[in-house]
Design an enzyme around this catalytic site. Structure first.
Site, PDB file in Angstrom:
ATOM      1  N   GLU A 144      20.786  46.475  30.419  1.00  0.00           N
ATOM      2  CA  GLU A 144      19.900  47.513  29.885  1.00  0.00           C
ATOM      3  C   GLU A 144      19.438  48.442  31.005  1.00  0.00           C
ATOM      4  O   GLU A 144      19.338  48.046  32.159  1.00  0.00           O
ATOM      5  CB  GLU A 144      18.674  46.876  29.202  1.00  0.00           C
TER       6      GLU A 144
ATOM      7  N   HIS B 272      15.280  53.256  26.388  1.00  0.00           N
ATOM      8  CA  HIS B 272      16.101  52.229  27.043  1.00  0.00           C
ATOM      9  C   HIS B 272      17.313  51.929  26.182  1.00  0.00           C
ATOM     10  O   HIS B 272      17.409  52.369  25.048  1.00  0.00           O
ATOM     11  CB  HIS B 272      15.300  50.974  27.407  1.00  0.00           C
TER      12      HIS B 272
ATOM     13  N   HIS C  92      20.346  49.256  24.569  1.00  0.00           N
ATOM     14  CA  HIS C  92      20.679  47.920  24.071  1.00  0.00           C
ATOM     15  C   HIS C  92      22.200  47.820  24.127  1.00  0.00           C
ATOM     16  O   HIS C  92      22.869  48.041  23.116  1.00  0.00           O
ATOM     17  CB  HIS C  92      20.213  47.749  22.618  1.00  0.00           C
TER      18      HIS C  92
ATOM     19  N   ASP D 107       9.785  45.398  22.052  1.00  0.00           N
ATOM     20  CA  ASP D 107       9.779  46.854  22.286  1.00  0.00           C
ATOM     21  C   ASP D 107       8.576  47.488  21.578  1.00  0.00           C
ATOM     22  O   ASP D 107       7.885  48.346  22.139  1.00  0.00           O
ATOM     23  CB  ASP D 107      11.045  47.509  21.707  1.00  0.00           C
TER      24      ASP D 107
HETATM   25 ZN   LIG Z   1      14.739  47.029  23.454  1.00  0.00          ZN
END
Ligand SMILES: [Zn+2]
Length: 165
Positions: free
Chosen positions: A39, A100, A102, A113
């Protein structure tokens, strides 16, 4: 007027939307793709319009170097962001949220999150009452999906592509 295609995501109730230009999407998928199987992420910079009901995202930052990450987790660092935000502030641009990736997964925000964004929405340090979370899933830059969620009064509101006009 910019020559770039505008991308709009919105929700009906509450009436909130996020807009950005196509190159921003290319940048976020490029950064996510470059990180490969782990990530990565950063912050979103932009401005609120229409009394806070619409956010225009103008910039995504690369991962601060003090960030920590793995295949299914990401803890964004802070290094360099204070200076960057001071600079943007002088141009009328502010912190508006987080992004971000995944890698190989769904763009759906996880429970952690959502908890992290709620914390940011209530944190006076960020001075951002309706932060946006952008998540890039899949295998960017070739195959990906994105989600946008705006946190209004701490509640997540998922935005849908192109609705309403
Ligand atoms: Zn996440």
């Amino acid at each position: 007027m910019s020559e770039f295609l505008k991308v709009k995501y919105s929700s009906i109730a509450p009436d909130v939307s996020a807009v950005f230009e196509q190159p921003l999407l290319s940048e976020v998928t490029r950064l996510a793709g470059r990180a490969g199987r782990v990530e990565t992420g950063g912050i979103l910079v932009g401005e609120y319009l229409d009394g806070g009901r619409s956010v225009r995202i103008t910039e995504v930052t690369a991962m601060p170097e003090d960030s920590r990450f793995g295949r299914a987790w990401f803890k964004r660092g802070r290094k360099g962001l204070d200076a960057l935000l001071r600079d943007r502030w002088a141009q009328g641009q502010y912190y508006v949220g987080e992004w971000h990736s995944h890698p190989g997964g769904s763009a759906e925000p996880s429970g952690s999150d959502i908890a992290a964004m709620r914390k940011i929405a209530g944190d006076p340090l960020y001075r951002c009452e309706a932060p946006v979370l952008l998540v890039v899933g899949g295998r960017p830059p070739d195959s990906f999906s994105i989600s946008l969620t705006v946190f209004v009064s701490g509640s997540p509101h998922r935005l849908r592509y192109g609705t309403p006009s």
